[in-house]
Design an enzyme around this catalytic site. Structure first.
Site, PDB file in Angstrom:
ATOM      1  N   HIS A 306      33.965  41.668  51.633  1.00 38.12           N
ATOM      2  CA  HIS A 306      32.904  42.517  51.065  1.00 38.12           C
ATOM      3  C   HIS A 306      32.700  43.707  51.999  1.00 38.12           C
ATOM      4  CE1 HIS A 306      29.026  43.692  49.359  1.00 38.12           C
ATOM      5  NE2 HIS A 306      29.370  42.963  48.327  1.00 38.12           N
ATOM      6  N   ASP A 363      31.826  36.757  43.485  1.00 38.35           N
ATOM      7  CA  ASP A 363      32.818  36.537  42.422  1.00 38.35           C
ATOM      8  C   ASP A 363      33.643  35.279  42.624  1.00 38.35           C
ATOM      9  OD1 ASP A 363      32.950  39.975  42.652  1.00 38.35           O
ATOM     10  OD2 ASP A 363      32.372  38.920  40.823  1.00 38.35           O
TER      11      ASP A 363
END
Ligand code: SDX
Length: 429
Positions: A306, A363
């Protein structure tokens, strides 16, 4: 603490103001840099650049903190609902009972799309990706409500917002039904937001879909956890478009397009495809992890890493726990969940991932829940878009209501050819 930063360029000292946020994040305000020095800054991917001040969502990537309007995501996940959180993000406060009823009634009142929009669905091929349909139909909606185009009329903003938030669900469900050659199922006013979406997705003229409460709550949680995430790629896109004073629907349609990419919202679909490939190949995950560490393979461990979280994404923790609960409740065993857990275990102990601070993001597990609910893989990013809609609307509103907003127009460093003459076609080689 100094409230200015000093920049030494060719021996000349330039002072730039330091800005501090309510959570003590600090920034150097460079809005006067070019006028003072003739220089601009360069920051590929904006990893070090703040594009705005915002009061909506706070993330601390090092500590794995996420708060919507100051309220921790863990508390909202446990105690709130998607519609309440949508009100919190868009209106700036959790609704009292009267406000919640009014907002919920507005969503119900605006849940059906204009009947003429159905002709647009007929134009799409059955294999059309629902994200393409979603962005097209959100933009098309503004054609049926001309008042949307008069963005100056802020007093009906909440109606526009409710129409978008409510109809994104209807458009998504209609896109799915169209892709399967099924008749469109209209929303039912007696159903609340998430239950109504599942009804439009899975009911049939001859039989109502009777969603289990745990399934409704699991999907509502997925929407809630995706509701906003400060200046991610798609939200920054919505703000970019909003800054030109384009209308709310045009801005949201642009957000859908940005979200579609596999590095962003498309990752949830890519994670399931990755897990299914690993399962099919009989790999226990170790071969795939080796490939993900090898730049030449072009593969990445999807759902990992991320730009902001250099710790565990707090949403991933919440989803992983709900995943276990839902599968146990539905008495389902999913080999892909076992593979996901093995991949996570291996990766968080592998120096390649540890050194780069790569952890599971939102996700990584969300697709397992959606698969358990029966949502087809090509609809995963659409679910993300429905969830992110309140955040896009809140950021659009923040841009529009800030009278000091300037159109977003970054500079660049030109690295192309320097001046050269035009050559007529006869003389060109
Ligand atoms: C979302 O921004 C948001 O807030 C987004 C989001 C939201 O709610 O809106 O949180 C939603 O988009 C989550 C992210 C979903 N995407 C994925 O899961 C795709 C896989 N992850 C990546 O491609 C990547 O981690 C990003 C895109 C998420 C972040 O990319 P960055 O910050 O540009 O990091 P990078 O590509 O510069 O990677 C840094 C290093 C590189 O190695 P080195 O060059 O240092 O040797 O880490 C490596 C990368 O190769 N790396 C990975 C990896 N992610 C980064 N290596 C293998 N697998 C990965 N997943």
């Amino acid at each position: 603490m100094n409230n200015t930063a000093k920049l030494n360029i060719n021996g000349q000292i330039h002072e730039l103001p330091i800005v501090e946020g309510s959570e003590h994040e600090k920034a150097i305000d460079i809005s006067s840099l070019r006028n003072k020095t003739g220089y601009i800054t360069l920051d590929d991917g904006y990893g070090n650049t703040g594009s705005c001040r915002s009061e909506i969502t706070f993330i601390d990537g090092e500590k794995g903190i996420l708060r919507y309007r100051g309220i921790p995501i863990e508390e909202l996940a446990e105690k709130s609902t998607f519609v309440e959180v949508a009100h919190l993000l868009i209106m700036g406060k959790l609704p009292n009972q009267e406000e919640l009823k009014r907002f919920s009634d507005l969503l119900t009142k605006n849940e059906t799309i204009h009947e003429d929009m159905k002709f647009h669905f007929e134009g799409f091929p059955s294999h059309a990706h629902p994200m393409a349909i979603l962005s097209s139909m959100i933009n098309a909606t503004s054609c049926f409500y001309p008042e949307i185009l008069s963005s100056e009329r802020q007093e009906d903003f909440v109606v526009q917002a409710a129409r978008l938030l409510s109809q994104v669900r209807t458009i998504a469900a209609f896109a799915y039904r169209k892709s399967r050659g099924l008749p469109a199922i209209y929303p039912k006013p007696s159903y609340k937001y998430t239950a109504n979406f599942l009804h439009m997705m899975f009911s049939n003229p001859y039989q109502e879909f009777d969603a289990e409460p745990e399934v409704i709550k699991a999907l509502d949680l997925i929407f809630l956890l995706h509701a906003d995430h400060e200046q991610n790629c798609s939200t920054a896109t919505v703000r970019m478009v909003a800054s030109s004073k384009a209308n709310l629907f045009a801005s949201a349609a642009a957000g859908v397009c940005a979200l579609w990419g596999p590095l962003h919202g498309g990752a949830n679909q890519a994670v399931l495809e990755m897990l299914a490939d690993i399962h099919r190949s009989g790999d226990d995950g170790s071969k795939f992890i080796a490939a993900a560490k090898d730049k030449k393979s072009g593969k990445r461990l999807m759902g990992f890493g991320h730009r902001v979280y250099k710790n565990y994404d707090p949403r991933a923790k919440i989803i992983k726990k709900r995943c276990d609960q839902l599968l146990a409740k539905l008495k389902r065993v999913d080999p892909l969940l076992d593979i996901a857990k093995k991949l996570e275990e291996a990766a968080i102990n592998d120096p390649y991932f540890v050194e780069r601070k790569l952890y599971p993001n939102v996700d990584f597990y969300s697709g397992i829940i959606m698969r358990a609910i029966g949502i087809p893989i090509e609809m995963f990013t659409v679910i993300f878009a429905i969830g992110r809609m309140p955040g896009w609307i809140a950021n659009y509103r923040e841009v529009h209501e800030n009278l000091e907003t300037r159109i977003y127009r970054p500079r660049q460093i030109y690295t192309g050819l320097t001046q050269r003459p035009y050559v007529s076609v006869k003389e060109r080689v």
